[in-house]
Scaffold this motif. Structure first.
Motif, mmCIF file in Angstrom:
data_model
loop_
_atom_site.group_PDB
_atom_site.id
_atom_site.type_symbol
_atom_site.label_atom_id
_atom_site.label_comp_id
_atom_site.label_asym_id
_atom_site.label_seq_id
_atom_site.Cartn_x
_atom_site.Cartn_y
_atom_site.Cartn_z
ATOM 1 N N GLN A 162 57.351 -21.867 -19.017
ATOM 2 C CA GLN A 162 56.410 -21.312 -19.962
ATOM 3 C C GLN A 162 55.527 -22.404 -20.550
ATOM 4 O OE1 GLN A 162 58.742 -19.176 -22.802
ATOM 5 N NE2 GLN A 162 59.438 -17.645 -21.335
ATOM 6 N N ALA A 163 56.095 -23.557 -20.846
ATOM 7 C CA ALA A 163 55.319 -24.636 -21.443
ATOM 8 C C ALA A 163 54.320 -25.240 -20.473
ATOM 9 C CB ALA A 163 56.250 -25.729 -21.965
ATOM 10 N N SER A 164 54.584 -25.128 -19.166
ATOM 11 C CA SER A 164 53.694 -25.738 -18.186
ATOM 12 C C SER A 164 52.307 -25.112 -18.205
ATOM 13 C CB SER A 164 54.311 -25.616 -16.789
ATOM 14 O OG SER A 164 54.440 -24.252 -16.413
ATOM 15 N N VAL A 165 52.183 -23.892 -18.674
ATOM 16 C CA VAL A 165 50.869 -23.253 -18.756
ATOM 17 C C VAL A 165 50.003 -23.943 -19.807
ATOM 18 C CG1 VAL A 165 49.680 -21.075 -19.213
ATOM 19 C CG2 VAL A 165 51.845 -21.073 -17.978
ATOM 20 N N TRP A 166 50.630 -24.463 -20.848
ATOM 21 C CA TRP A 166 49.893 -25.089 -21.940
ATOM 22 C C TRP A 166 49.719 -26.582 -21.680
ATOM 23 C CZ3 TRP A 166 47.802 -21.752 -25.277
ATOM 24 C CH2 TRP A 166 48.360 -20.478 -25.340
ATOM 25 N N ASN A 167 49.142 -26.921 -20.536
ATOM 26 C CA ASN A 167 48.865 -28.318 -20.245
ATOM 27 C C ASN A 167 47.401 -28.630 -20.560
ATOM 28 O OD1 ASN A 167 47.223 -27.803 -17.758
ATOM 29 N ND2 ASN A 167 49.171 -26.980 -17.015
ATOM 30 N N ILE A 168 47.047 -29.903 -20.470
ATOM 31 C CA ILE A 168 45.717 -30.342 -20.889
ATOM 32 C C ILE A 168 44.621 -29.720 -20.029
ATOM 33 C CG2 ILE A 168 45.941 -32.401 -19.458
ATOM 34 C CD1 ILE A 168 44.001 -32.021 -22.789
ATOM 35 N N ALA A 169 44.885 -29.549 -18.735
ATOM 36 C CA ALA A 169 43.867 -28.969 -17.861
ATOM 37 C C ALA A 169 43.569 -27.516 -18.244
ATOM 38 C CB ALA A 169 44.325 -29.047 -16.401
ATOM 39 N N ASN A 170 44.621 -26.731 -18.490
ATOM 40 C CA ASN A 170 44.419 -25.336 -18.883
ATOM 41 C C ASN A 170 43.801 -25.226 -20.273
ATOM 42 O OD1 ASN A 170 45.434 -24.423 -16.480
ATOM 43 N ND2 ASN A 170 47.473 -23.980 -17.267
ATOM 44 N N LEU A 171 44.122 -26.149 -21.157
ATOM 45 C CA LEU A 171 43.521 -26.128 -22.491
ATOM 46 C C LEU A 171 42.015 -26.383 -22.419
ATOM 47 C CD1 LEU A 171 46.210 -28.019 -24.610
ATOM 48 C CD2 LEU A 171 45.721 -25.566 -24.593
ATOM 49 N N LEU A 172 41.595 -27.267 -21.525
ATOM 50 C CA LEU A 172 40.159 -27.492 -21.341
ATOM 51 C C LEU A 172 39.476 -26.251 -20.779
ATOM 52 C CD1 LEU A 172 40.116 -31.139 -19.927
ATOM 53 C CD2 LEU A 172 39.458 -30.382 -22.209
ATOM 54 N N THR A 173 40.159 -25.561 -19.868
ATOM 55 C CA THR A 173 39.602 -24.321 -19.334
ATOM 56 C C THR A 173 39.473 -23.260 -20.421
ATOM 57 O OG1 THR A 173 40.568 -24.796 -17.160
ATOM 58 C CG2 THR A 173 39.917 -22.521 -17.600
ATOM 59 N N MET A 174 40.497 -23.141 -21.276
ATOM 60 C CA MET A 174 40.430 -22.189 -22.385
ATOM 61 C C MET A 174 39.291 -22.540 -23.344
ATOM 62 S SD MET A 174 44.490 -21.779 -23.267
ATOM 63 C CE MET A 174 45.692 -21.496 -21.968
ATOM 64 N N LEU A 175 39.101 -23.831 -23.599
ATOM 65 C CA LEU A 175 38.003 -24.260 -24.462
ATOM 66 C C LEU A 175 36.658 -23.841 -23.877
ATOM 67 C CD1 LEU A 175 36.831 -25.880 -26.834
ATOM 68 C CD2 LEU A 175 36.998 -27.932 -25.391
#
Length: 296
Positions: free
Chosen positions: A102-115
């Protein structure tokens, strides 16, 4: 009386005689069990739940069996019972593994995509503020667009370099790319800063290539080309220049940059169509050859 003394006869009054060597052909008591342990290389008491086997596979707290310097997952049946020794893995190991996934989804790459996804509505509001003709608001809109394009350069690189690729990233990244570019093009055309046919060509190409990838994915993946990367860079620069309220020679320059972006859009789109046709033909030929080999 002529009977032997009690101590000689093994009676209770005397000390017991030490066992001597067993006659030939007779196995001493317990010798079979000792030999069996030595043959298996086990320690006494193992079969009864005693010490673990020496030199054999041990079990770690996470349910992994170690064999020397290597490790392999322990075989577990469908109901969670270990297939080898009948034990159940620790419940904490399952919870920990689930937490990591579950935590692997909240990585830096995905956070940039969400931004980048969150910047789309912010960009639209800034772009259309005060009727879309205020240079200050257009500058803020350009800043949001620039941040979105810069994050697009980094999130994919970070995901591939540090093994942060997730299913969410595979789906959300292309959506975010097309959302910010599509929002910018539609806003520019709605404000009469860019002809609608330019917006139609660019968005039509992007959606068409995406659909084409899904249609031929059963035969393989169409790799991204250098022309496609150059197209993306040119589009970003051209749209960014149109977002800003430029005048004079800079306004003329942005027209030429947009013209180059449109040409690259069409050329690379046709190249993707060609690659898709070739990939489909190769896939059909390989399947046909494999079927004929199976039947033979």
């Amino acid at each position: 009386m002529t009977g032997a003394p009690a101590s000689a006869a093994g009676g209770p009054s005397g000390a017991r005689r030490a066992p001597g060597p067993a006659p030939a052909g007779v196995q001493a008591p317990g010798a079979g069990r000792t030999a069996a342990r030595e043959t298996r290389g086990t320690a006494p008491g193992e079969s009864g739940g005693g010490p673990a086997r020496r030199g054999q596979a041990g079990r770690s707290a996470s349910g992994v069996r170690s064999h020397g310097d290597e490790a392999a997952p322990a075989a577990v049946s469908g109901d969670g019972v270990d297939a080898e020794d009948g034990t159940r893995p620790a419940r904490g190991a399952k919870i920990a593994a689930a937490a990591v996934n579950q935590a692997s989804v909240w990585n830096i790459a995905n956070l940039l995509t969400m931004l980048r996804l969150l910047l789309v509505p912010a960009f639209v509001m800034l772009m259309l503020a005060e009727g879309g003709n205020d240079p200050a608001w257009r500058s803020f809109a350009w800043a949001a667009f620039a941040v979105a394009m810069i994050t697009d350069l980094f999130d994919g690189h970070l995901a591939r370099t540090y093994d942060l690729v997730t299913d969410f990233g595979k789906i959300a990244d292309p959506i975010a790319d097309k959302a910010i570019m599509g929002a910018a093009l539609v806003c520019l055309s709605a404000l009469d800063d860019l002809p609608w046919w330019v917006t139609g060509v660019i968005l039509g190409r992007e959606l068409g290539v995406t659909l084409l990838r899904f249609l031929v994915i059963r035969y393989g993946v169409i790799p991204a080309s250098r022309g496609g990367k150059l197209k993306t860079l040119t589009q970003g620069i051209a749209v960014g220049m149109y977002v800003l309220a430029l005048t004079g020679w800079l306004a003329t320059l942005r027209w030429w940059v947009m013209a180059a972006a449109v040409v690259l859009t069409v050329v690379t789109g046709l190249d993707y169509v060609k690659q898709a046709i070739v990939l489909r033909r190769q896939g059909i030929a390989e399947r046909k050859a494999a079927l004929e080999e199976t039947e033979a």
